[in-house]
Design an enzyme around this catalytic site. Sequence first.
Site, PDB file in Angstrom:
ATOM      1  N   LYS A  67       0.838  -1.207   0.000  1.00 53.45           N
ATOM      2  CA  LYS A  67       0.000   0.000   0.000  1.00 53.45           C
ATOM      3  C   LYS A  67       0.872   1.257   0.000  1.00 53.45           C
ATOM      4  CE  LYS A  67      -3.592  -2.596   2.376  1.00 53.45           C
ATOM      5  NZ  LYS A  67      -4.209  -2.953   3.675  1.00 53.45           N
ATOM      6  N   GLN A 121      -5.259  -1.594   9.816  1.00 54.82           N
ATOM      7  CA  GLN A 121      -4.850  -2.876   9.246  1.00 54.82           C
ATOM      8  C   GLN A 121      -5.326  -4.012  10.143  1.00 54.82           C
ATOM      9  OE1 GLN A 121      -3.164  -3.251   6.241  1.00 54.82           O
ATOM     10  NE2 GLN A 121      -3.540  -5.443   6.489  1.00 54.82           N
ATOM     11  N   ASP A 138     -11.592   2.207   3.870  1.00 55.08           N
ATOM     12  CA  ASP A 138     -11.783   0.750   3.845  1.00 55.08           C
ATOM     13  C   ASP A 138     -13.261   0.401   3.805  1.00 55.08           C
ATOM     14  OD1 ASP A 138      -9.718  -0.975   3.526  1.00 55.08           O
ATOM     15  OD2 ASP A 138      -9.221  -1.176   5.640  1.00 55.08           O
TER      16      ASP A 138
END
Length: 921
Positions: free
Chosen positions: A42, A86, A111
């Site tokens: 990322k 995460q 997300d």
Amino acid sequence: QVRERLKQQVIEMKEKFPDFRPGLAILQVGNRDDSNLYINMKLKAAAEIGISANHIKLPNTATEADVLKCIASLNGDPAVHGFIVQLPLDSDKPINTEKITNAVAPEKDVDGLSSINAGKLSRGDLGDCFIPCTPKGCMELIRQTGIQVAGKRAVVVGRSKIVGAPMHDLLLWNHATVTTCHSKTSTLAEEVGKADILVVAAGKAEMVKGEWIKPGAIVIDCGINHVPDSTKASGKRVVGDVAYNTAKEKASYITPVPGGVGPMTVAMLMQSTVESAQRFLEKFQPGKWNIQYNQLTLKMPVPSDIEISQSYMPKPIDQVAKEVGLLPDEVELYGQTKAKVHLSALKRLKNQPDGKYVVVTGITPTPLGEGKSTTTVGLVQALGAHLHQNVFACVRQPSQGPTFGIKGGAAGGGYCQVVPMEEFNLHLTGDIHAITAANNLVAAAIDARIFHELTQTDQALYSRLVPSVSDVRKFSDIQIRRLQKLGINKTDPMALTKEEVNLFVRLDIDPGTITWQRVLDTNDRFLRKITIGQSPTEKGFSRTAQFDITVSSEIMAVLALSDGLDDMKKRLGRMVVASSKRGEPVTADDLGVTGALAVLMKDAVKPNLMQTLEGTPVFVHAGPFANIAHGNSSVLADKIALKLVGKEGFVVTEAGFGADIGMEKFFNIKCRYSGLRPHVVVLVATVRALKMHGGGPAVTAGVPLPKEYMEENLQLLAKGCSNLNKQIQNARMFGVPVVVAVNAFKTDTKAELALVVQLAKEAGAFDAVECNHWAEGGKGAVALAHAVQRASQAPSNFRFLYNVELPVIDKIRLIAQQIYGASDIELLPEAQEKVTLYTKQGFGNLPICMAKTHLSLSHDPEQKGAPTGFILPIRDIRASVGAGFLYPLVGTMSTMPGLPTRPCFYDIDLDPASGEVSGLF
């Protein structure tokens, strides 16, 4: 293709807004290898596209509270547009993952995992939510086939919150007929066989067989599974949830594993981040605050100040903080209407360009004041609420002495106030109380040290100063510094000789040289001269002393001139409180009190955030008087405000009393230490004060104005403009453009106001405008705001009046002659002795802070206008070494004001039922 498109979009953003970059934050808990791998992918993608990515890594010992605190900070950071946590969270402590994902601000939840974004997706609000990155990537892949989704039969295998459930919703709202299957579906092969579009996210290796798949179907495989493979070095290989080798024979399109959905997921994270940045730009123009202003309801006649203040509901102060770009963890709330701002904000913003710096000063005032605070507030309300500029006011905290004494509060007036005015004018956040405590601790330490040295032997003193703990003596850090100052480079208390012990334990203060006084934030004339040490326990040690008002304490000046906690601590330690009998300076550090002072002042060093009636932000910080100190608010407040407003914004600060006092010290002391350079001087003038300078009768607080001030008198006014002319010249002497604000009163005539404007321009002002902000709020200062904007673009060649390397007498003479109009100075014997002493002690290169009456350009408050040819008497000189200046005492200035016959407190009251304060003005 997606990355290239995003890269171009970021380039276009930066072309339009050069200082702007989309910001992505990735919060990781623990150190899982797979998480590290995904995060690196990322970060690499972000760098390639031009996104500013920040990886925050918390240890696996982090608690849920630790994670939530970090999330709150990132939620409030305007530079972060996209923010992901995460998963999984690799912590030794129990953490509720759902609570964590829901704590992410929905507008930054790229997300798409928060319940709010999931709810919007399930309702079909696709344009107002973030979609989880994997389903979003799947849809992009499906679109790339060119096949129309609408009307197709879609099957989703799996129902997880991250892929299956949102994939179902996404296909549904793209008009497919969707069936969701899962581990309990009994006819899985049959359902799969019906699918035109098949998305599999079951987490089971090769669960979907090739023979199940409808010929020509689009197959999206989201699975990542490891199966044994002896041919691989690792002993295993990665496969999807679909048996790829057989499925590819029947599917028209199929994603490989690895290399299919995974890279698209990362690409969609980047796309969501760029989309979030675009939404931010639509809502918040970079450099422009999105601020809610309060609409004033003006009344005539204008009600009392406190009536106006209490009739408006201030915004919650945390909202003000957010509006100006402060982060949640940079703000310490003190109730609903005031807050402390942490100095970490300045560190975060250090690379931001400064805004325009404006100082408000005035002509020589009447005892009533001419409205500098009101003009300061009116100007920022005009610039902010009416011209929509980023603008901050930076003002001093008022002393309770004048508030309860003769002058009243200092929050401005009319429709130009800092609110709530009772909070502003009373305790605020306790900074002045902290200064009182710190100052008086030093005073107590001085007399206690003299007493103990008079009554104990060297060895007894040493035993108490360096006590034995468990048979071990140890110097404290501050004692080590004293030893080094004495030239004794030893750290073992047992190694000192008798001579060294004597030097160490005896400050040997000469009581006649003590310049440090006790303070109180109350006007009390009977404390101007007192005798201390009358109790028999003091064994005959008594001396004459005095109380000063707290805002005259050197600690107040230290607070105002410090540029951080470390600098403040050093300045506190350098404060000289007396001389020894050998003629050497004795400091707070010698007394051993520096650390304790820093502890008392650790919260006071943070600027206080408040707001004006119209909702523009205000920093209230430090409050040194301008006649007996340097008269300006803090360097720290100005520096933080200049960063927050940005290069096109304005910071308006106020210098106390007339330009000859507060403004001169602002330039020669404050700007010298801060390194800041002003763009504009706003000089406040009133017809009333100018008539007084023209020879009008005395103006006295609490007494009705004589008729000369109530009737038009152009001749008297023109004569008094000599003071205006001189103060304009004083400001121009520093190379800064001057805008004159003529603060209009209802007794002023149009001809009088026009005359002042005309004479101000003729005297060299960049512009001069009539202002009606007291009665009209910011609207009444719009013309002033426009003039300030124009002046800020004019050339400015700022310069100091003198070089600090000049001898002390020469610096004093320059100020007296150039600023006041004196022909020369006269040093009385005590002042001459101090010049010799301070030069010998190494303080001769400090700037000068004149302690002079504010009611005249001269030392005589009865001399009005612009007197010249007088001799300025200097009766004494004192040193504020910690603050960083010498202050000559001119005339008979008192550092402790007294109460008048009828103090302001006669009008102040509290309603016990409502808790409302009345009578403050």
